[in-house]
Design a protein around this motif. Structure first.
Motif, PDB file in Angstrom:
ATOM      1  N   LYS A 132       0.725  -1.157  -0.029  1.00 34.50           N
ATOM      2  CA  LYS A 132      -0.068  -0.018   0.041  1.00 34.50           C
ATOM      3  C   LYS A 132       0.716   1.188   0.024  1.00 34.50           C
ATOM      4  O   LYS A 132       1.874   1.475   0.797  1.00 34.50           O
ATOM      5  CB  LYS A 132      -0.914   0.111   1.290  1.00 34.50           C
ATOM      6  N   LEU A 133       0.264   2.265  -0.840  1.00 37.58           N
ATOM      7  CA  LEU A 133       1.028   3.677  -0.840  1.00 37.58           C
ATOM      8  C   LEU A 133      -0.163   4.177  -0.085  1.00 37.58           C
ATOM      9  O   LEU A 133      -1.242   4.526  -0.506  1.00 37.58           O
ATOM     10  CB  LEU A 133       1.200   4.387  -2.055  1.00 37.58           C
ATOM     11  N   LYS A 134       0.147   5.255   1.234  1.00 39.50           N
ATOM     12  CA  LYS A 134      -0.539   5.907   1.749  1.00 39.50           C
ATOM     13  C   LYS A 134      -0.110   7.367   1.673  1.00 39.50           C
ATOM     14  O   LYS A 134       1.030   7.825   1.599  1.00 39.50           O
ATOM     15  CB  LYS A 134      -0.761   5.529   3.065  1.00 39.50           C
ATOM     16  N   GLY A 135      -1.025   8.201   1.901  1.00 36.87           N
ATOM     17  CA  GLY A 135      -0.886   9.797   2.266  1.00 36.87           C
ATOM     18  C   GLY A 135      -1.596  10.044   3.424  1.00 36.87           C
ATOM     19  O   GLY A 135      -2.519   9.758   3.842  1.00 36.87           O
ATOM     20  N   TRP A 136      -1.003  11.149   4.133  1.00 39.32           N
ATOM     21  CA  TRP A 136      -1.189  11.465   5.436  1.00 39.32           C
ATOM     22  C   TRP A 136      -1.189  13.058   5.534  1.00 39.32           C
ATOM     23  O   TRP A 136      -0.113  13.694   4.943  1.00 39.32           O
ATOM     24  CB  TRP A 136      -0.332  10.784   6.475  1.00 39.32           C
ATOM     25  N   ASP A 137      -2.130  13.719   6.395  1.00 38.05           N
ATOM     26  CA  ASP A 137      -2.138  15.010   6.289  1.00 38.05           C
ATOM     27  C   ASP A 137      -1.936  15.388   7.901  1.00 38.05           C
ATOM     28  O   ASP A 137      -3.199  15.173   8.712  1.00 38.05           O
ATOM     29  CB  ASP A 137      -3.545  15.830   5.606  1.00 38.05           C
ATOM     30  N   LEU A 138      -1.003  15.852   8.255  1.00 37.81           N
ATOM     31  CA  LEU A 138      -0.676  16.092   9.758  1.00 37.81           C
ATOM     32  C   LEU A 138      -1.674  17.311  10.470  1.00 37.81           C
ATOM     33  O   LEU A 138      -2.201  16.890  11.515  1.00 37.81           O
ATOM     34  CB  LEU A 138       0.590  16.661  10.010  1.00 37.81           C
ATOM     35  N   ARG A 139      -2.462  17.806   9.287  1.00 40.14           N
ATOM     36  CA  ARG A 139      -3.454  19.054  10.194  1.00 40.14           C
ATOM     37  C   ARG A 139      -4.702  17.994  10.408  1.00 40.14           C
ATOM     38  O   ARG A 139      -5.482  18.747  11.190  1.00 40.14           O
ATOM     39  CB  ARG A 139      -3.745  20.090   9.146  1.00 40.14           C
ATOM     40  N   MET A 140      -5.078  16.934   9.717  1.00 40.60           N
ATOM     41  CA  MET A 140      -6.145  16.245  10.154  1.00 40.60           C
ATOM     42  C   MET A 140      -5.757  15.193  10.957  1.00 40.60           C
ATOM     43  O   MET A 140      -6.833  14.047  11.359  1.00 40.60           O
ATOM     44  CB  MET A 140      -6.550  15.888   8.763  1.00 40.60           C
ATOM     45  N   GLY A 141      -4.721  14.767  11.622  1.00 47.95           N
ATOM     46  CA  GLY A 141      -4.415  13.746  12.641  1.00 47.95           C
ATOM     47  C   GLY A 141      -3.832  12.229  11.738  1.00 47.95           C
ATOM     48  O   GLY A 141      -4.114  12.568  10.504  1.00 47.95           O
ATOM     49  N   THR A 142      -3.579  11.581  12.626  1.00 47.40           N
ATOM     50  CA  THR A 142      -2.965  10.482  11.839  1.00 47.40           C
ATOM     51  C   THR A 142      -3.865   9.166  12.107  1.00 47.40           C
ATOM     52  O   THR A 142      -3.307   8.261  11.525  1.00 47.40           O
ATOM     53  CB  THR A 142      -1.510  10.291  12.319  1.00 47.40           C
ATOM     54  N   SER A 143      -5.239   9.396  12.367  1.00 49.44           N
ATOM     55  CA  SER A 143      -5.854   7.965  12.674  1.00 49.44           C
ATOM     56  C   SER A 143      -6.540   7.484  11.296  1.00 49.44           C
ATOM     57  O   SER A 143      -6.741   6.164  11.323  1.00 49.44           O
ATOM     58  CB  SER A 143      -7.207   8.530  13.471  1.00 49.44           C
ATOM     59  N   CYS A 144      -6.310   8.273  10.431  1.00 49.17           N
ATOM     60  CA  CYS A 144      -6.902   7.614   9.088  1.00 49.17           C
ATOM     61  C   CYS A 144      -6.171   8.340   7.909  1.00 49.17           C
ATOM     62  O   CYS A 144      -5.934   9.650   7.946  1.00 49.17           O
ATOM     63  CB  CYS A 144      -8.390   8.013   8.845  1.00 49.17           C
ATOM     64  N   PRO A 145      -5.615   7.529   7.025  1.00 50.57           N
ATOM     65  CA  PRO A 145      -4.912   8.190   5.885  1.00 50.57           C
ATOM     66  C   PRO A 145      -5.844   8.918   4.814  1.00 50.57           C
ATOM     67  O   PRO A 145      -6.855   8.729   4.782  1.00 50.57           O
ATOM     68  CB  PRO A 145      -4.284   7.050   5.032  1.00 50.57           C
ATOM     69  N   THR A 146      -5.312   9.964   4.333  1.00 51.90           N
ATOM     70  CA  THR A 146      -6.141  10.821   3.336  1.00 51.90           C
ATOM     71  C   THR A 146      -6.378   9.986   1.949  1.00 51.90           C
ATOM     72  O   THR A 146      -7.318  10.357   1.278  1.00 51.90           O
ATOM     73  CB  THR A 146      -5.207  12.222   2.989  1.00 51.90           C
ATOM     74  N   PHE A 147      -5.365   9.189   1.625  1.00 56.78           N
ATOM     75  CA  PHE A 147      -5.717   8.171   0.385  1.00 56.78           C
ATOM     76  C   PHE A 147      -4.892   6.963   0.737  1.00 56.78           C
ATOM     77  O   PHE A 147      -3.929   6.913   1.421  1.00 56.78           O
ATOM     78  CB  PHE A 147      -5.266   8.782  -0.936  1.00 56.78           C
ATOM     79  N   THR A 148      -5.360   5.738   0.064  1.00 56.66           N
ATOM     80  CA  THR A 148      -4.789   4.410   0.248  1.00 56.66           C
ATOM     81  C   THR A 148      -4.753   3.939  -1.349  1.00 56.66           C
ATOM     82  O   THR A 148      -5.886   3.721  -1.770  1.00 56.66           O
ATOM     83  CB  THR A 148      -5.156   3.507   1.222  1.00 56.66           C
ATOM     84  N   SER A 149      -3.672   3.893  -1.807  1.00 52.99           N
ATOM     85  CA  SER A 149      -3.562   2.994  -3.282  1.00 52.99           C
ATOM     86  C   SER A 149      -2.804   1.808  -2.955  1.00 52.99           C
ATOM     87  O   SER A 149      -1.989   1.643  -2.725  1.00 52.99           O
ATOM     88  CB  SER A 149      -2.703   3.925  -4.011  1.00 52.99           C
ATOM     89  N   LYS A 150      -3.545   0.774  -3.956  1.00 51.91           N
ATOM     90  CA  LYS A 150      -3.079  -0.504  -4.025  1.00 51.91           C
ATOM     91  C   LYS A 150      -2.631  -0.894  -5.509  1.00 51.91           C
ATOM     92  O   LYS A 150      -2.491  -1.896  -5.898  1.00 51.91           O
ATOM     93  CB  LYS A 150      -4.222  -1.471  -3.747  1.00 51.91           C
TER      94      LYS A 150
END
Length: 474
Positions: free
Chosen positions: A211-229
C-alpha cells in the motif's frame, strides 16, 4: 537534433561491509562531500540465525571528498570511517543547520542518528555525532526524509518509517530530534516515508502490505487521506519532486516506477517497468524531468519523465543505464558538483547499445522476502526449475523513440556526477553521465556501459544474479 547519452566510470571502492545507501551533500559549500552507509548481518559459525529476536547487525559510515584534479588521480578520497549499528538509510538535511551540514542516519538498532559535518585539525572534514533518538523497542529504522527539500529552513522536521509498520514525525530541536507523532501506518514493514516538499504537512508512506498511503498532519493520523493498491508488491521508494509541484515518484518490489499527480491519486500519470525491484528513486537536483532509479536485480537507470509530467502518459524512456555493479543495486544519488572539462569523446572500442530498456526475460521469476528477515530470492523458469548460477537470463531490448527536447533546455550538453553502491559485493562506484545534443538521430540513448569502455578501475565482470541472491541477508 537528438541527444547522445554516455556513461563513464570514474572510480570503484570496496566498502568491506555490504553497501546500501549513498548521499552527496546538497549544501552548496560542501557539494564535494559524499557519505556511504553499510549493513552487515553478523554470521555465527552455523550461519545467520534469522530467528533470533535480536540478530547482530553492524554497519559503518564512510565519508569521502571528491576532487577534480589530474586525469590519472582517483577523484574520491576517503576521509573517515565510523562504526555504527547497521545503516538502512542516510539523508543530508537540504539546508545548513547552525551553518553546518547535518546528516540523518536510520539504523538497525531502531535509532535516528544526527551527525554534524565539522572541520578537523588536518583541515579536512569530519562527522561528529550530535544525537541519537530511539523510535521504539525491537524495530529497525528503515527510512528517513527531511522537510527541507525546497530549501525551507523555517521548521526543520524529519519523517521516518520502521519495521513495526510505524511512521514517526520528529522536529529538530537545539541538539536533538523530538518525536511529535508516531502511528501504526502499515500492516508489515513500512519501507519508506517521505514529505511533500511543497506542503510539508503532507506525508507519504509505503509498506510491505503493498500500500501507498498519504497523510495530512493537520487532520491527524488516525486515518490516511488516501490508500492506493496500484503497486502489486511492497512499496519501497517514494520521492517528491522539488521542482514540480504535486509530482511524486514511487517504486516497488513489483519492478514498476509510477509517477503521480498528488491532486489525483486514483490513477498514476505514468507506469514504467524497469525490472529487478525499485529500491530507491532520486529526482535530479536541478532538472525536473530526470529520475535516477536503483533497481536491485536490474542495475541503475536514468529516466526521462518530461512527456509523462506534461500529461502524455506512457512509459518513461530510459536515457542511460549503468550496469557495472556485480550485485544488488541499492544506493544511488546525484551530485550537484559542476564537472570541469568537456564531455568525453565516444568510445568505439567497446559495445554500446542504443536506447533500450533492459528487461528480464519471461522465464525468470524473482520472489522477494522481507529484508529484515532472510531476503531470499529464487530464480526459476516457467516450469519451476532452478536456474543454475552459471546460466544468465536473456536480456531483451525494447526500441525507443528519441525523447523530446524541453523548450526551456537551451544548453547543448548536460554532465552529471553520480554515486551508486551495491550490496553483496560491497562496492561504491562514482561515474559520470553526459547527455549531449547531436545532429545524428542514431546517437540517442547510447547510455549502456560496457566494461571495455572503461579505464582500469571500471573493468568489472558482470555477474549472474543467482549466485549472489543466496549469500546475504538484510
Amino acid at each position: 537534433m537528438a541527444r547522445r547519452s554516455q556513461t563513464r566510470n570514474l572510480q570503484v571502492l570496496d566498502t568491506e561491509l555490504s553497501a546500501d545507501a549513498v548521499e552527496w551533500c546538497p549544501v552548496s559549500q560542501w557539494h564535494d562531500v559524499l557519505v556511504c552507509g553499510t549493513y552487515q548481518l553478523v554470521k555465527t559459525p552455523n550461519g545467520v540465525d534469522t530467528h533470533s529476536p535480536t540478530p547482530s547487525r553492524v554497519g559503518r559510515l564512510y565519508l569521502y571528498q571528491f576532487r577534480q584534479e589530474a586525469p590519472l588521480t582517483p577523484p574520491l578520497t576517503e576521509i573517515q570511517q565510523i562504526d555504527t549499528p547497521a545503516v538502512l538509510d542516510i539523508k543530508w538535511c537540504h539546508v545548513p543547520v547552525r551553518e553546518r551540514p547535518l546528516l540523518g542516519v536510520a539504523t538497525a538498532s531502531g535509532e535516528l542518528q544526527l551527525w554534524r559535518l565539522a572541520d578537523t585539525e588536518e583541515s579536512r572534514y569530519g562527522l561528529e555525532l550530535v544525537s541519537s533518538t530511539e523510535l521504539g523497542m525491537e524495530r529497525l529504522a528503515l527510512s528517513l526524509d527531511w522537510s527541507t527539500g525546497r530549501g525551507d529552513s523555517s521548521e526543520v522536521r524529519v519523517v521516518s518509517s520502521d519495521s513495526a509498520g510505524c511512521v514517526s514525525v520528529l522536529s529538530l530541536g537545539e541538539t536533538s530530534l523530538d518525536v511529535l507523532s508516531q502511528w501504526k501506518a502499515h500492516d508489515f514493514e513500512a519501507w519508506i516515508s517521505a514529505f511533500s516538499y511543497w506542503d510539508t504537512q503532507l506525508l507519504y508512506s509505503g509498506g510491505d502490505d503493498c500500500k501507498l498511503k498519504g497523510w495530512d498532519l493537520r487532520m491527524g493520523t488516525s486515518c490516511p487521506t488516501f490508500t492506493s493498491k496500484r503497486h502489486s508488491m511492497g512499496v519501497c521508494s517514494i520521492q517528491s519532486n522539488r521542482h514540480r509541484e504535486h509530482v511524486l515518484a514511487t517504486g516497488s518490489y513489483d519492478e514498476q516506477v509510477l509517477l503521480w499527480d498528488g491532486r489525483n491519486l486514483r490513477q498514476p500519470l505514468s507506469e514504467t517497468s524497469l525490472g529487478g525491484g525499485v529500491w530507491r528513486l532520486k529526482w535530479h537536483p536541478s532538472h525536473e524531468h530526470l529520475l535516477l532509479a536503483a533497481c536491485m536485480h536490474n542495475d541503475f537507470h536514468i529516466l526521462h519523465c518530461q512527456e509523462a509530467l506534461e500529461g502524455g502518459g506512457g512509459a518513461c524512456p530510459v536515457l542511460a543505464s549503468y550496469i557495472l555493479h556485480n550485485s544488488l543495486a541499492y544506493g544511488a544519488d546525484w551530485s550537484q558538483l559542476i564537472l570541469k572539462g568537456s564531455p568525453p569523446c565516444p568510445s568505439h572500442d567497446g559495445v554500446e547499445r542504443v536506447g533500450a530498456i533492459m528487461q528480464i526475460g519471461g522465464h525468470l521469476r524473482i520472489q522477494y522476502e522481507s529484508p529484515t528477515a532472510s531476503f531470499d530470492t529464487s530464480l526459476e523458469d516457467d516450469t519451476g526449475r532452478y536456474i543454475p548460477e552459471n546460466e544468465v537470463a536473456p536480456v531483451t531490448h525494447a526500441p525507443e523513440s528519441p525523447p523530446p527536447i524541453s523548450s526551456s533546455d537551451t544548453s547543448n550538453s548536460l554532465s552529471c556526477l553520480v554515486a551508486t553502491c551495491s550490496f553483496y559485493d560491497h562496492m561504491l562506484h562514482v561515474w559520470r553521465w553526459d547527455w549531449t545534443l547531436e545532429e545524428s538521430s542514431n546517437a540517442v540513448g547510447e547510455g549502456r556501459l560496457s566494461g571495455a569502455d572503461q579505464s582500469g578501475e571500471g573493468q568489472l565482470k558482470l555477474s549472474d544474479r543467482a549466485g549472489e541472491a543466496a549469500e546475504g541477508e538484510l
